[in-house]
Design an enzyme around this catalytic site. Structure first.
Site, PDB file in Angstrom:
ATOM      1  N   TYR A 226       9.828 -20.096  20.373  1.00 59.29           N
ATOM      2  CA  TYR A 226      10.212 -18.842  19.743  1.00 59.29           C
ATOM      3  C   TYR A 226       9.019 -17.891  19.773  1.00 59.29           C
ATOM      4  O   TYR A 226       7.928 -18.241  19.342  1.00 59.29           O
ATOM      5  CB  TYR A 226      10.667 -19.102  18.306  1.00 59.29           C
TER       6      TYR A 226
ATOM      7  N   LYS B 211      20.880 -19.072  11.715  1.00 59.82           N
ATOM      8  CA  LYS B 211      21.667 -19.409  12.903  1.00 59.82           C
ATOM      9  C   LYS B 211      22.847 -20.324  12.520  1.00 59.82           C
ATOM     10  O   LYS B 211      23.733 -19.894  11.819  1.00 59.82           O
ATOM     11  CB  LYS B 211      20.740 -20.031  13.949  1.00 59.82           C
TER      12      LYS B 211
ATOM     13  N   ARG C 244      10.704 -16.751  -8.874  1.00 59.11           N
ATOM     14  CA  ARG C 244       9.932 -17.115  -7.691  1.00 59.11           C
ATOM     15  C   ARG C 244       9.665 -18.623  -7.632  1.00 59.11           C
ATOM     16  O   ARG C 244       9.368 -19.179  -6.587  1.00 59.11           O
ATOM     17  CB  ARG C 244       8.629 -16.312  -7.624  1.00 59.11           C
TER      18      ARG C 244
ATOM     19  N   ASP D 290      10.819 -27.466  15.298  1.00 56.10           N
ATOM     20  CA  ASP D 290      11.800 -26.427  15.013  1.00 56.10           C
ATOM     21  C   ASP D 290      13.118 -26.888  15.637  1.00 56.10           C
ATOM     22  O   ASP D 290      13.287 -26.872  16.849  1.00 56.10           O
ATOM     23  CB  ASP D 290      11.321 -25.091  15.609  1.00 56.10           C
TER      24      ASP D 290
HETATM   25  C1  LIG Z   1      15.701 -17.291  14.961  1.00 57.95           C
HETATM   26  C2  LIG Z   1      14.696 -18.360  15.151  1.00 57.95           C
HETATM   27  C3  LIG Z   1      13.531 -18.404  14.376  1.00 57.95           C
HETATM   28  C4  LIG Z   1      13.212 -17.344  13.350  1.00 57.95           C
HETATM   29  O1  LIG Z   1      14.128 -17.366  12.320  1.00 57.95           O
HETATM   30  P1  LIG Z   1      14.507 -16.053  11.442  1.00 57.95           P
HETATM   31  O2  LIG Z   1      15.485 -16.594  10.463  1.00 57.95           O
HETATM   32  O3  LIG Z   1      15.074 -15.052  12.382  1.00 57.95           O
HETATM   33  O4  LIG Z   1      13.234 -15.593  10.834  1.00 57.95           O
HETATM   34  C5  LIG Z   1      12.656 -19.447  14.586  1.00 57.95           C
HETATM   35  N1  LIG Z   1      12.903 -20.390  15.512  1.00 57.95           N
HETATM   36  C6  LIG Z   1      14.002 -20.377  16.273  1.00 57.95           C
HETATM   37  C7  LIG Z   1      14.201 -21.440  17.287  1.00 57.95           C
HETATM   38  C8  LIG Z   1      14.932 -19.356  16.122  1.00 57.95           C
HETATM   39  O5  LIG Z   1      16.019 -19.339  16.899  1.00 57.95           O
END
Ligand SMILES: *Cc1c(COP(=O)(O)O)cnc(C)c1O
Length: 430
Positions: free
Chosen positions: A128, A226, A75, A201
């Site tokens: 998001y 992504k 961890r 983000d």
């Molecule tokens: C998919 C996404 C998230 C969340 O990410 P996960 O890996 O699915 O938990 C947060 N912000 C944006 C812009 C996203 O596209």
């Protein structure tokens, strides 16, 4: 880029300026025993000590004296994970990065680590959905209030600041699904005046297209699920920033527990090596798709920051190296016409998510916002005829031909808003 003393070695003979060079080489460790080229998957939950003296040495110096990576328990760290963290820090031009089990785990761990009861957070809308949900419902239970301000309204952003209480400004850039682009310099200027931390983000941009840390943003977040991993096969998240702040987040991760599995770290590292190739192709295809759709009579509106018609085109052109692989657009038709168009598309799969090699398409009204009423959806800016097209790495001509055939059935006249609403109401009777 700074590397800690016991950082895994990378090939120092290579010029690490370009993003693809960084993607391939930074952090990647060779296996000493076998000379294997790639970073080994160190699949272990814990680490062992030769004897008590070795344990005491470790407790004193956090090393076993050979400068190699050492940890005491999974961890707290893992070499396969650390290799990816160094790669990602280099890509975002940040000092360090911390990897998490998912993008949401990254957001929630950051906010739980840095905020205390009584704090106030400002976030921009068109973000998001789960991030907003976390702030507005979960953080609220701990006495942390959130104000949501319209994306692009910097006066509203500044007016929402409560001196000495506002601790964080959170924004996405580009946003989902309208691809709004935050003016990073402007946000940093406001935040610094009030000593507020900033989080961007940057998932939709990737470090290939945008590096918020270079603009003075404190924390840069990506859902590595992504573009970074790029193959729609793992979940992970990352935050990049200043070394001491990332160290605090790593310590907190050891408590909160959102670690990424070493197998997934390996897949992520492999995916990142082709990030530049994939993203540049996705940028180019998305631009071609956006231009094609903008001139198509069956399309009412296209949202893509690479188009001069997008409200943030100028900001995007200034601060981004490419405009990304997602194109959102409104079909000239109602909810069902839009669904029919989507069902006729042959290349993209119907799925949430984005950034992988496969194109994905979705109608947000039916996917992410299904359980809301039309009014609630409209309050969040989600129209029934909105489509989000996350472009993969398929050939551009195939994608354009697919759009052409899928749109060909749509009559060119517009449907009234009233009719759209009636059809929406009827939908749930079946
Ligand atoms: C998919 C996404 C998230 C969340 O990410 P996960 O890996 O699915 O938990 C947060 N912000 C944006 C812009 C996203 O596209």
């Amino acid at each position: 880029m700074t590397q800690s003393q016991n950082a895994p070695v990378c090939n120092e003979k290579i010029n690490l300026e370009g993003d693809s060079t960084r993607s391939v080489h930074v952090g990647t460790t060779r296996n000493k025993a076998y000379g294997a080229l790639t970073t080994p998957i160190v699949q272990t939950a814990t680490y062992t000590f030769r004897d008590t003296a070795a344990l005491v040495d470790f407790m004193e110096a956090k090393t076993w004296g050979d400068g190699e990576f050492r940890e005491e328990y999974g961890r707290y760290g893992n070499p396969s994970v650390q290799a990816v963290e160094q790669k990602l820090a280099a890509l975002d031009s940040a000092e360090d990065a911390v990897l998490y089990a998912s993008g949401m785990n990254a957001v929630t761990s950051l906010l739980l680590t840095v905020l205390s009861s009584g704090a106030h957070v400002i976030m921009t809308d068109d973000c998001y959905r789960r991030t907003r949900q976390f702030c507005l419902t979960y953080l609220k239970r701990f006495g942390i209030e959130t104000t949501v301000v319209p994306m692009g309204d910097y006066d509203a952003l500044e007016a929402a600041i409560i001196p000495k209480k506002t601790r964080f400004i959170i924004s996405e850039s580009p946003t989902n699904p309208y691809l709004r682009v935050a003016d990073l310099e402007h946000i940093v200027e406001i935040a610094r005046q009030y000593r507020i931390r900033t989080l961007i983000d940057s998932t939709f941009a990737t470090p290939v297209n945008q590096r918020p840390y270079e603009f003075g943003i404190d924390f840069v977040l990506h859902s590595a699920t992504k573009y970074l991993s790029g193959h729609n096969d793992i979940l992970a998240g990352v935050i990049a920033g200043r070394a001491d702040r990332i160290k605090a987040l790593k310590d907190a991760r050891g408590v909160l527990g959102g670690v990424v599995d070493p197998q997934n770290a390996f897949l992520l590292e492999r995916g990142i090596k082709t990030l530049g190739l994939r993203v540049r192709q996705q940028n180019a295809t998305a631009q071609a798709v956006a231009e094609y759709l903008q001139s198509h009579p069956a399309i009412e509106r296209v949202w893509y920051p690479g188009l001069a018609s997008h409200p943030d085109h100028d900001i995007a052109a200034r601060q981004m190296a490419g405009f990304g692989g997602v194109v959102s657009f409104e079909v000239a038709g109602d909810l069902e016409t839009t669904s029919r168009f989507i069902d006729r598309m042959r290349i993209p799969y119907i799925a949430p998510s984005l950034g992988g090699v496969e194109s994905l398409i979705e109608q947000p009204a039916i996917m992410s916002f299904y359980e809301l009423s039309t009014e609630e959806r409209l309050a969040l800016g989600m129209k029934d005829n909105l489509v989000r097209f996350a472009i993969g790495i398929e050939d551009v001509d195939d994608i354009l031909n697919d759009l052409e055939q899928a749109l060909s059935f749509i009559p060119r006249q517009r449907v009234s808003v009233r009719l759209v609403e009636q059809l929406w109401e009827q939908r749930f009777r079946y």
